[in-house]
Design a protein around this motif. Structure first.
Motif, short mmCIF file in Angstrom:
data_model
loop_
_atom_site.label_atom_id
_atom_site.label_comp_id
_atom_site.label_asym_id
_atom_site.label_seq_id
_atom_site.Cartn_x
_atom_site.Cartn_y
_atom_site.Cartn_z
N ILE A 47 24.57 17.29 34.07
CA ILE A 47 23.32 18.00 34.32
C ILE A 47 23.30 19.21 33.39
CG2 ILE A 47 21.96 19.28 36.01
CD1 ILE A 47 22.25 16.33 36.74
N ILE A 48 22.20 19.43 32.72
CA ILE A 48 22.02 20.60 31.87
C ILE A 48 21.06 21.54 32.60
CG2 ILE A 48 21.18 21.46 29.66
CD1 ILE A 48 23.69 19.74 29.42
N LYS A 49 21.49 22.78 32.75
CA LYS A 49 20.66 23.78 33.44
C LYS A 49 20.57 25.01 32.56
CE LYS A 49 20.43 26.30 37.80
NZ LYS A 49 21.10 26.54 39.09
N ALA A 50 19.36 25.55 32.41
CA ALA A 50 19.16 26.78 31.64
C ALA A 50 18.06 27.59 32.29
CB ALA A 50 18.78 26.45 30.19
N GLY A 51 18.13 28.89 32.11
CA GLY A 51 17.09 29.72 32.69
C GLY A 51 17.11 31.14 32.19
N LEU A 52 15.95 31.72 32.19
CA LEU A 52 15.74 33.13 31.92
C LEU A 52 14.56 33.50 32.80
CD1 LEU A 52 16.47 35.66 30.35
CD2 LEU A 52 14.84 34.96 28.59
N ILE A 53 14.82 34.01 33.96
CA ILE A 53 13.88 34.25 35.05
C ILE A 53 13.41 32.91 35.61
CG2 ILE A 53 11.73 35.33 35.82
CD1 ILE A 53 12.22 37.45 33.64
N PHE A 54 12.75 32.08 34.81
CA PHE A 54 12.41 30.72 35.22
C PHE A 54 13.47 29.80 34.63
CE2 PHE A 54 8.36 32.92 35.20
CZ PHE A 54 7.82 32.53 36.41
N GLY A 55 13.85 28.79 35.39
CA GLY A 55 14.89 27.89 34.89
C GLY A 55 14.63 26.47 35.29
N GLY A 56 15.40 25.59 34.72
CA GLY A 56 15.28 24.18 35.05
C GLY A 56 16.55 23.45 34.70
N GLY A 57 16.68 22.28 35.29
CA GLY A 57 17.84 21.45 35.02
C GLY A 57 17.44 19.99 35.03
N TYR A 58 18.20 19.18 34.28
CA TYR A 58 17.90 17.76 34.21
C TYR A 58 19.16 16.97 33.88
CZ TYR A 58 15.84 13.29 32.99
OH TYR A 58 15.53 11.95 32.97
N GLY A 59 19.25 15.79 34.43
CA GLY A 59 20.31 14.85 34.11
C GLY A 59 19.99 13.49 34.68
N GLU A 60 20.67 12.48 34.19
CA GLU A 60 20.48 11.12 34.67
C GLU A 60 21.77 10.62 35.27
OE1 GLU A 60 18.89 8.86 31.40
OE2 GLU A 60 16.96 9.85 31.55
N TYR A 98 19.38 3.35 38.78
CA TYR A 98 19.47 4.56 37.95
C TYR A 98 18.52 5.62 38.51
CZ TYR A 98 21.93 1.45 34.88
OH TYR A 98 22.84 0.55 34.38
N TYR A 99 18.94 6.88 38.42
CA TYR A 99 18.18 8.00 38.97
C TYR A 99 18.22 9.18 38.01
CZ TYR A 99 17.92 5.54 43.39
OH TYR A 99 17.64 4.61 44.36
N SER A 137 23.62 25.53 42.24
CA SER A 137 23.25 24.93 43.50
C SER A 137 22.52 23.63 43.23
CB SER A 137 22.32 25.89 44.26
OG SER A 137 21.75 25.26 45.37
N ILE A 138 22.59 22.70 44.18
CA ILE A 138 21.78 21.49 44.06
C ILE A 138 20.58 21.56 45.00
CG2 ILE A 138 23.62 20.02 43.22
CD1 ILE A 138 23.82 18.87 46.09
N GLU A 139 20.46 22.66 45.74
CA GLU A 139 19.30 22.85 46.60
C GLU A 139 18.06 22.99 45.73
OE1 GLU A 139 18.06 26.06 49.92
OE2 GLU A 139 20.16 25.43 49.88
N GLY A 140 16.97 22.35 46.13
CA GLY A 140 15.76 22.39 45.32
C GLY A 140 15.76 21.34 44.23
N THR A 141 16.71 20.42 44.30
CA THR A 141 16.81 19.34 43.33
C THR A 141 16.09 18.12 43.86
OG1 THR A 141 18.93 20.13 42.50
CG2 THR A 141 18.45 17.81 42.15
N LYS A 142 15.36 17.45 42.97
CA LYS A 142 14.69 16.22 43.34
C LYS A 142 15.35 15.06 42.58
CE LYS A 142 10.28 13.97 43.92
NZ LYS A 142 8.83 14.08 43.80
N ILE A 143 15.70 14.03 43.32
CA ILE A 143 16.33 12.84 42.76
C ILE A 143 15.33 11.70 42.84
CG2 ILE A 143 18.20 11.18 43.05
CD1 ILE A 143 19.83 13.51 44.30
N ILE A 173 14.68 5.88 38.25
CA ILE A 173 14.15 5.68 36.89
C ILE A 173 14.49 4.26 36.46
CG2 ILE A 173 14.24 8.10 36.21
CD1 ILE A 173 16.89 7.49 34.74
N LYS A 174 13.76 3.79 35.47
CA LYS A 174 14.05 2.47 34.91
C LYS A 174 14.95 2.64 33.71
CE LYS A 174 9.91 0.36 36.60
NZ LYS A 174 8.80 -0.51 36.39
N ARG A 175 15.93 1.83 33.60
CA ARG A 175 16.85 1.82 32.47
C ARG A 175 16.95 0.43 31.94
NH1 ARG A 175 17.65 5.65 29.26
NH2 ARG A 175 19.23 7.09 29.77
#
Length: 184
Positions: A67-80, A92-93, A173-179, A182-184
């Motif tokens: 999972i890659i997470k970055a932020g500066l006041i607002f942030g986001g993360g993504y991974g498969e 796959y998710y 944290s993983i709180e606030g994460t949506k899983i 996805i199609k692979r």
């Protein structure tokens, strides 16, 4: 007006940071993702014997190797990641998170969610996206929790382990994460 410009600038910078480093979060193929997930599980099991024990009784395992997470006041993360049943990949998710507040930095990490009962597996499969904190009960396992877990104390729907953290970010944290599937 200045506050709005700063917020917009912070959002743009966070988005650029996530996009710039998210190439590591995407698996090129399903085979790459399967291999990365298997390696991530081995890394977790070597560093955390409790996770290895839980894996033997879990109904299914969700593995997000990077999972890659970055932020500066607002942030986001993504991974498969992959959903495994009996050590075989069945689906796959992706894992998407967003946040705001006092934060700055970027990091990568992996996480694994052990789904302990048929109800938790069914919820994941039937939902159009599972938001951690809504639906099945997920316990985030740290060293203190791990010391008290045994086959008789495993009463919750799911147990999550975060591992292989790299980079600098104030919170994780993983709180606030949506899983979502996805199609692979």
């Amino acid at each position: 007006m200045k506050c709005n410009r700063r917020s917009v600038l912070a959002l743009v910078l966070a988005t650029v940071a996530v996009c710039a480093i998210s190439g590591r979060a995407y698996a090129a193929t399903a085979e790459d993702l399967n291999r990365n997930a298997a390696q991530a599980l081995q890394t977790l099991y070597r560093s955390n014997p409790v996770a290895a024990k839980i894996s033997t009784i879990a109904k299914a395992v969700l593995v997000f190797p990077n999972i890659i997470k970055a932020g500066l006041i607002f942030g986001g993360g993504y991974g498969e990641g992959v959903l495994m049943v009996d050590s075989k990949v069945v689906d796959y998710y992706n894992s998407v998170s967003g946040s705001w507040g006092l934060q700055a930095g970027a990091q990568s990490y992996g996480y694994v969610v052990f789904l302990m009962n048929d109800s938790a597996v069914s919820y994941l499969e039937k939902s159009k996206g599972w938001e951690i904190g809504v639906g099945p009960t997920v316990v985030l396992v740290n060293e203190g929790v791990a010391k008290n877990l045994s086959s008789t104390t495993l009463q919750d729907d799911a147990y999550a382990f975060i591992f292989d953290q790299q980079g600098l970010m104030a919170s994780l944290s993983i709180e606030g994460t949506k899983i979502s599937r996805i199609k692979r």
